[in-house]
Design a protein around this motif. Structure first.
Motif, short mmCIF file in Angstrom:
data_model
loop_
_atom_site.label_atom_id
_atom_site.label_comp_id
_atom_site.label_asym_id
_atom_site.label_seq_id
_atom_site.Cartn_x
_atom_site.Cartn_y
_atom_site.Cartn_z
N ALA B 50 0.78 -1.16 -0.13
CA ALA B 50 0.05 0.03 -0.09
C ALA B 50 0.88 1.36 0.02
N ALA B 54 1.19 3.78 -2.97
CA ALA B 54 0.67 5.46 -2.78
C ALA B 54 1.33 6.42 -3.52
N VAL B 58 1.21 9.20 2.95
CA VAL B 58 0.10 8.49 3.26
C VAL B 58 -0.22 8.66 4.94
N ASP B 59 -1.49 8.98 5.32
CA ASP B 59 -1.70 8.89 6.74
C ASP B 59 -1.93 7.52 7.28
N LYS B 61 -4.55 6.60 8.62
CA LYS B 61 -6.17 6.38 8.33
C LYS B 61 -6.18 5.83 6.81
N ALA B 62 -5.67 6.33 6.06
CA ALA B 62 -5.64 5.77 4.48
C ALA B 62 -5.11 4.50 4.46
N LEU B 63 -3.94 3.95 5.37
CA LEU B 63 -3.67 2.66 5.43
C LEU B 63 -4.40 1.77 5.77
N GLU B 65 -7.78 1.86 5.58
CA GLU B 65 -8.71 1.66 4.66
C GLU B 65 -8.07 0.63 3.75
N ALA B 66 -6.85 1.01 3.12
CA ALA B 66 -6.30 0.30 2.15
C ALA B 66 -5.96 -1.22 2.52
N THR B 67 -5.71 -1.37 3.93
CA THR B 67 -5.25 -2.81 4.23
C THR B 67 -6.43 -3.42 4.86
N THR B 68 -7.43 -3.04 5.29
CA THR B 68 -8.42 -3.44 6.14
C THR B 68 -7.93 -4.08 7.34
N ARG B 98 -2.17 14.07 12.63
CA ARG B 98 -1.69 13.24 11.39
C ARG B 98 -0.29 12.52 11.51
#
Lengths: 156, 156
Positions: B50, B54, B58-59, B61-63, B65-68, B98
């Motif tokens: 991820a 990217a 990346v913060d 939170k984005a990670l 979401e991307a990695t579940t 962040r």
DNA sequence: CGAGAACACTACACATGTTAACTATCAGAG
DNA sequence: CTCTGATAGTTAACATGTGTAGTGTTCTCG
């Protein structure tokens, strides 16, 4: 709820294992709370379903194959189920190394209690995605697994 | 190698989450040993990919979401990566809550080292299963996830 | 400024993943 | 019949992930 202007992490999402995982997570997201209500983990539920679906008695090895769990994990789960009186175990008289596992009455009752909700969730997905399409997808998934396993035999 | 005369546990295998899991396990079975060689777990690899995919910073939170992954799991993985000098962290100057994560040079090198083997495995699967077919399957998987998420919004 | 939300981390209890070693039983060669 | 090797399943020990709750800090907005 402004969804921010963060770009999604795109290339990554196109990996096959990730696509499989994401789809699975989407489905299980609905399902996990239901299992939690009955103090069941995802893996435990796999074992219960496998036992419920099994035509007759099942040994541990068959469960391992059916659930894709490792032996030690399954041993723990079965011990847990025994404590909760969800299963009965007997020794295979024909081969005393084998343990024969059956769902107990309580175990069957638990599956019967959870399964309808599971069906409801499945029906919802079917409606949203299309029954025929879902069927086709499952066929492809099975073929994919089979195809990958074929490469296993080519490269031992 | 007589495969015994045990009947497979059939009805159970037709569950959607199980089909997704089985397909994923088949694929990951090839992949996990490769990751193990580099002391990476499946989840850690998801994070690395991820980050690599990217576009910019990346913060956390984005990670997530991307990695579940869940936040605590990700926190631990990031701490691990920091120890191994695989990532650099800085505080977002625009929002000091962040954390901005980037792959370090070493992190990029690790991804670059593992990725080709990953591609090779993927190519093998593609050959065995068919590239067009695999493409179609992935599209369906994405649509399925999207369809399921749509039902989420209907029933909050 | 003050209240409440959001981000990330910590702490804790618990389950699973993973490898290796161990026990008991079985099957087959000699 | 016995020895040997294979098989079924368990146990142990450790790393890691899951899930929930709570904390501190920083933002946002009235």
């Amino acid at each position: 709820m402004t969804d921010h202007d963060r770009a999604p992490i795109r290339a990554f999402e196109s990996s096959l294992p990730m696509a499989l995982l994401t789809a699975r997570e989407a489905a299980m997201g609905h399902f996990r709370p239901l299992l939690a209500e009955h103090d069941l983990t995802e893996q435990q539920w796999r074992v219960l379903r496998a036992l419920d679906a099994a035509p007759n008695a099942v040994d541990v090895k068959a469960l391992i194959e059916a659930t894709t769990l490792l032996a030690p994990s399954l041993t723990r789960i079965l011990a847990n189920f025994e404590e909760r009186d969800l299963i009965d175990r007997t020794v295979d008289p024909a081969d005393q190394r084998r343990s024969i596992i059956r769902l107990s009455k309580l175990g069957h009752a638990l599956v019967a209690k959870v399964a309808p909700n599971s069906e409801a969730i499945y029906a919802m997905i079917e409606t949203q995605f299309g029954a025929a399409r879902l069927d086709a997808l499952m066929t492809e998934l099975r073929d994919l697994a089979a195809a990958i396993h074929q490469t296993d035999e080519a490269t031992p």
